[in-house]
Write a protein that holds these residues in place. Sequence first.
Motif, PDB file in Angstrom:
ATOM      1  N   PRO A 218       0.838  -1.199   0.000  1.00 55.72           N
ATOM      2  CA  PRO A 218       0.000   0.000   0.000  1.00 55.72           C
ATOM      3  C   PRO A 218       0.870   1.245   0.000  1.00 55.72           C
ATOM      4  O   PRO A 218       2.067   1.192   0.347  1.00 55.72           O
ATOM      5  CB  PRO A 218      -0.781  -0.121   1.316  1.00 55.72           C
ATOM      6  N   ALA A 219       0.291   2.356  -0.379  1.00 60.77           N
ATOM      7  CA  ALA A 219       0.990   3.634  -0.284  1.00 60.77           C
ATOM      8  C   ALA A 219       1.028   4.103   1.159  1.00 60.77           C
ATOM      9  O   ALA A 219       0.234   3.672   2.001  1.00 60.77           O
ATOM     10  CB  ALA A 219       0.286   4.682  -1.144  1.00 60.77           C
ATOM     11  N   THR A 220       1.954   4.987   1.440  1.00 58.52           N
ATOM     12  CA  THR A 220       1.930   5.739   2.695  1.00 58.52           C
ATOM     13  C   THR A 220       1.278   7.091   2.434  1.00 58.52           C
ATOM     14  O   THR A 220       1.165   7.532   1.275  1.00 58.52           O
ATOM     15  CB  THR A 220       3.348   5.966   3.239  1.00 58.52           C
ATOM     16  N   ALA A 221       0.865   7.748   3.492  1.00 58.57           N
ATOM     17  CA  ALA A 221       0.304   9.088   3.330  1.00 58.57           C
ATOM     18  C   ALA A 221       1.327  10.029   2.704  1.00 58.57           C
ATOM     19  O   ALA A 221       0.973  10.910   1.907  1.00 58.57           O
ATOM     20  CB  ALA A 221      -0.172   9.629   4.679  1.00 58.57           C
ATOM     21  N   ASN A 222       2.605   9.825   3.017  1.00 52.48           N
ATOM     22  CA  ASN A 222       3.651  10.667   2.438  1.00 52.48           C
ATOM     23  C   ASN A 222       3.804  10.420   0.940  1.00 52.48           C
ATOM     24  O   ASN A 222       4.126  11.347   0.190  1.00 52.48           O
ATOM     25  CB  ASN A 222       4.985  10.435   3.148  1.00 52.48           C
ATOM     26  N   ASP A 223       3.601   9.169   0.494  1.00 49.58           N
ATOM     27  CA  ASP A 223       3.635   8.895  -0.944  1.00 49.58           C
ATOM     28  C   ASP A 223       2.608   9.758  -1.671  1.00 49.58           C
ATOM     29  O   ASP A 223       2.897  10.339  -2.726  1.00 49.58           O
ATOM     30  CB  ASP A 223       3.311   7.425  -1.218  1.00 49.58           C
ATOM     31  N   VAL A 224       1.415   9.820  -1.119  1.00 51.26           N
ATOM     32  CA  VAL A 224       0.349  10.597  -1.754  1.00 51.26           C
ATOM     33  C   VAL A 224       0.623  12.089  -1.624  1.00 51.26           C
ATOM     34  O   VAL A 224       0.399  12.856  -2.571  1.00 51.26           O
ATOM     35  CB  VAL A 224      -1.018  10.232  -1.151  1.00 51.26           C
ATOM     36  N   ALA A 225       1.134  12.496  -0.479  1.00 49.92           N
ATOM     37  CA  ALA A 225       1.428  13.915  -0.274  1.00 49.92           C
ATOM     38  C   ALA A 225       2.438  14.428  -1.293  1.00 49.92           C
ATOM     39  O   ALA A 225       2.338  15.568  -1.761  1.00 49.92           O
ATOM     40  CB  ALA A 225       1.949  14.150   1.147  1.00 49.92           C
ATOM     41  N   GLY A 226       3.406  13.592  -1.663  1.00 48.75           N
ATOM     42  CA  GLY A 226       4.381  14.009  -2.667  1.00 48.75           C
ATOM     43  C   GLY A 226       3.724  14.330  -3.988  1.00 48.75           C
ATOM     44  O   GLY A 226       4.064  15.323  -4.649  1.00 48.75           O
ATOM     45  N   ALA A 227       2.759  13.496  -4.397  1.00 52.89           N
ATOM     46  CA  ALA A 227       2.048  13.741  -5.647  1.00 52.89           C
ATOM     47  C   ALA A 227       1.188  14.991  -5.558  1.00 52.89           C
ATOM     48  O   ALA A 227       1.145  15.810  -6.487  1.00 52.89           O
ATOM     49  CB  ALA A 227       1.188  12.527  -5.995  1.00 52.89           C
ATOM     50  N   VAL A 228       0.487  15.147  -4.443  1.00 51.78           N
ATOM     51  CA  VAL A 228      -0.378  16.313  -4.250  1.00 51.78           C
ATOM     52  C   VAL A 228       0.435  17.602  -4.299  1.00 51.78           C
ATOM     53  O   VAL A 228       0.071  18.572  -4.977  1.00 51.78           O
ATOM     54  CB  VAL A 228      -1.137  16.200  -2.912  1.00 51.78           C
ATOM     55  N   CYS A 229       1.551  17.599  -3.593  1.00 51.16           N
ATOM     56  CA  CYS A 229       2.347  18.825  -3.511  1.00 51.16           C
ATOM     57  C   CYS A 229       3.017  19.158  -4.838  1.00 51.16           C
ATOM     58  O   CYS A 229       3.199  20.337  -5.164  1.00 51.16           O
ATOM     59  CB  CYS A 229       3.370  18.704  -2.386  1.00 51.16           C
ATOM     60  N   PHE A 230       3.371  18.144  -5.611  1.00 50.07           N
ATOM     61  CA  PHE A 230       3.876  18.421  -6.962  1.00 50.07           C
ATOM     62  C   PHE A 230       2.825  19.161  -7.781  1.00 50.07           C
ATOM     63  O   PHE A 230       3.102  20.194  -8.395  1.00 50.07           O
ATOM     64  CB  PHE A 230       4.279  17.123  -7.658  1.00 50.07           C
ATOM     65  N   LEU A 231       1.592  18.646  -7.796  1.00 48.09           N
ATOM     66  CA  LEU A 231       0.533  19.275  -8.589  1.00 48.09           C
ATOM     67  C   LEU A 231       0.202  20.670  -8.081  1.00 48.09           C
ATOM     68  O   LEU A 231      -0.194  21.540  -8.872  1.00 48.09           O
ATOM     69  CB  LEU A 231      -0.713  18.397  -8.578  1.00 48.09           C
ATOM     70  N   ALA A 232       0.337  20.886  -6.777  1.00 47.21           N
ATOM     71  CA  ALA A 232       0.020  22.189  -6.197  1.00 47.21           C
ATOM     72  C   ALA A 232       1.130  23.208  -6.383  1.00 47.21           C
ATOM     73  O   ALA A 232       0.919  24.398  -6.144  1.00 47.21           O
ATOM     74  CB  ALA A 232      -0.284  22.032  -4.704  1.00 47.21           C
ATOM     75  N   SER A 233       2.298  22.762  -6.828  1.00 41.36           N
ATOM     76  CA  SER A 233       3.453  23.646  -6.933  1.00 41.36           C
ATOM     77  C   SER A 233       3.604  24.230  -8.323  1.00 41.36           C
ATOM     78  O   SER A 233       2.968  23.784  -9.286  1.00 41.36           O
ATOM     79  CB  SER A 233       4.732  22.874  -6.574  1.00 41.36           C
ATOM     80  N   ALA A 234       4.510  25.202  -8.441  1.00 41.31           N
ATOM     81  CA  ALA A 234       4.776  25.828  -9.734  1.00 41.31           C
ATOM     82  C   ALA A 234       5.439  24.867 -10.709  1.00 41.31           C
ATOM     83  O   ALA A 234       5.450  25.115 -11.916  1.00 41.31           O
ATOM     84  CB  ALA A 234       5.651  27.059  -9.537  1.00 41.31           C
ATOM     85  N   GLU A 235       5.997  23.753 -10.226  1.00 45.08           N
ATOM     86  CA  GLU A 235       6.584  22.750 -11.117  1.00 45.08           C
ATOM     87  C   GLU A 235       5.533  22.166 -12.061  1.00 45.08           C
ATOM     88  O   GLU A 235       5.872  21.649 -13.130  1.00 45.08           O
ATOM     89  CB  GLU A 235       7.216  21.624 -10.299  1.00 45.08           C
ATOM     90  N   ALA A 236       4.262  22.218 -11.647  1.00 48.51           N
ATOM     91  CA  ALA A 236       3.167  21.671 -12.455  1.00 48.51           C
ATOM     92  C   ALA A 236       2.388  22.779 -13.144  1.00 48.51           C
ATOM     93  O   ALA A 236       1.191  22.654 -13.394  1.00 48.51           O
ATOM     94  CB  ALA A 236       2.237  20.841 -11.572  1.00 48.51           C
ATOM     95  N   ALA A 237       3.062  23.872 -13.481  1.00 50.89           N
ATOM     96  CA  ALA A 237       2.384  25.072 -13.978  1.00 50.89           C
ATOM     97  C   ALA A 237       1.581  24.844 -15.255  1.00 50.89           C
ATOM     98  O   ALA A 237       0.640  25.590 -15.533  1.00 50.89           O
ATOM     99  CB  ALA A 237       3.407  26.189 -14.216  1.00 50.89           C
ATOM    100  N   MET A 238       1.908  23.819 -16.039  1.00 51.28           N
ATOM    101  CA  MET A 238       1.177  23.560 -17.280  1.00 51.28           C
ATOM    102  C   MET A 238       0.305  22.315 -17.162  1.00 51.28           C
ATOM    103  O   MET A 238      -0.212  21.824 -18.173  1.00 51.28           O
ATOM    104  CB  MET A 238       2.165  23.416 -18.439  1.00 51.28           C
ATOM    105  N   ILE A 239       0.088  21.831 -15.960  1.00 52.41           N
ATOM    106  CA  ILE A 239      -0.746  20.651 -15.752  1.00 52.41           C
ATOM    107  C   ILE A 239      -2.098  21.098 -15.214  1.00 52.41           C
ATOM    108  O   ILE A 239      -2.192  21.673 -14.128  1.00 52.41           O
ATOM    109  CB  ILE A 239      -0.076  19.650 -14.791  1.00 52.41           C
ATOM    110  N   ASN A 240      -3.136  20.818 -15.984  1.00 48.37           N
ATOM    111  CA  ASN A 240      -4.486  21.241 -15.629  1.00 48.37           C
ATOM    112  C   ASN A 240      -5.466  20.187 -16.124  1.00 48.37           C
ATOM    113  O   ASN A 240      -5.413  19.780 -17.294  1.00 48.37           O
ATOM    114  CB  ASN A 240      -4.806  22.592 -16.271  1.00 48.37           C
ATOM    115  N   GLY A 241      -6.327  19.704 -15.243  1.00 49.63           N
ATOM    116  CA  GLY A 241      -7.296  18.689 -15.633  1.00 49.63           C
ATOM    117  C   GLY A 241      -6.744  17.283 -15.621  1.00 49.63           C
ATOM    118  O   GLY A 241      -7.384  16.358 -16.128  1.00 49.63           O
ATOM    119  N   ALA A 242      -5.578  17.093 -15.023  1.00 51.81           N
ATOM    120  CA  ALA A 242      -4.946  15.778 -15.010  1.00 51.81           C
ATOM    121  C   ALA A 242      -5.494  14.911 -13.890  1.00 51.81           C
ATOM    122  O   ALA A 242      -5.989  15.397 -12.869  1.00 51.81           O
ATOM    123  CB  ALA A 242      -3.441  15.914 -14.852  1.00 51.81           C
TER     124      ALA A 242
END
Length: 262
Positions: A218-242
């Motif tokens: 199973p995933a850990t909560a931190n595994d999921v948090a890493g994905a969430v924080c990537f999408l919430a950050s400027a690194e994902a500036a061109m990711i929308n609707g993913a």
Amino acid sequence: MRFSNKTALITGGGTGIGAAVARRIRQEGGNVALVGRRPEPLRAVADEIGASVITADAADGAAMREALETVVEDFGGLDILIANAGGHGVGPTISMSDETWDLAIRMNLNTAFVSARECLPHLIRSKGNIVVLASIAGLFAGPDAAGYVTMKHGCIGLAKSLARDYGRKGVRTNTVCPGWVRTAMADEQMQAVVEKFKLRNIDEAYALVTKDVPLGRPATANDVAGAVCFLASAEAAMINGAILTVDGGAGTVDLPTLAFAD
């Protein structure tokens, strides 16, 4: 320090994935406001990381408007909404009560919709973004979980609509779909597996429910948090609707071929 000078509001931030996201954002320089109905776990996380606590029901528009007034007063604005609150809606359709169905709607879909609706004016001003926590139950159907499955599918539809409608206004919206995650809520479900199959502990239960997952855990909560924080950050500036799955590859498995596996 991806979140320096940024403020995030996290619904359901007192436990599990929400708490892990809160920790990560604070570690990376952001301000965090935790919103939930139970003050005790919210305060425990807030005391640990230094966050603001607002006791409110994310499905209640008036309560969320008051919460946002506090956030804006404390931090000057809002940049990120993590729509994480959810749960409930498990049971056979044939015996599911109206009350259980209504609770599934409120806890999963209404919390995401209402919090997004109330946050949007602030996010438009800041050119911010939304991350909706759905589930692989929003992509597939598990057994006897019509309420949860339907509402998580709805969360994905909501996020797509937000991405379509508000992308031109500078607001990105993306969805994260976790598989099994080791949280307190999942531990309760694993206890039922322990009893059903007469296992020794929940570790064996997690092993059983992930035996056909390519990563085998199973995933850990931190595994999921890493994905969430990537999408919430400027690194994902061109990711929308993913839709980003955090499921160890569970969604790649061709179920009819399991009989051929070693």
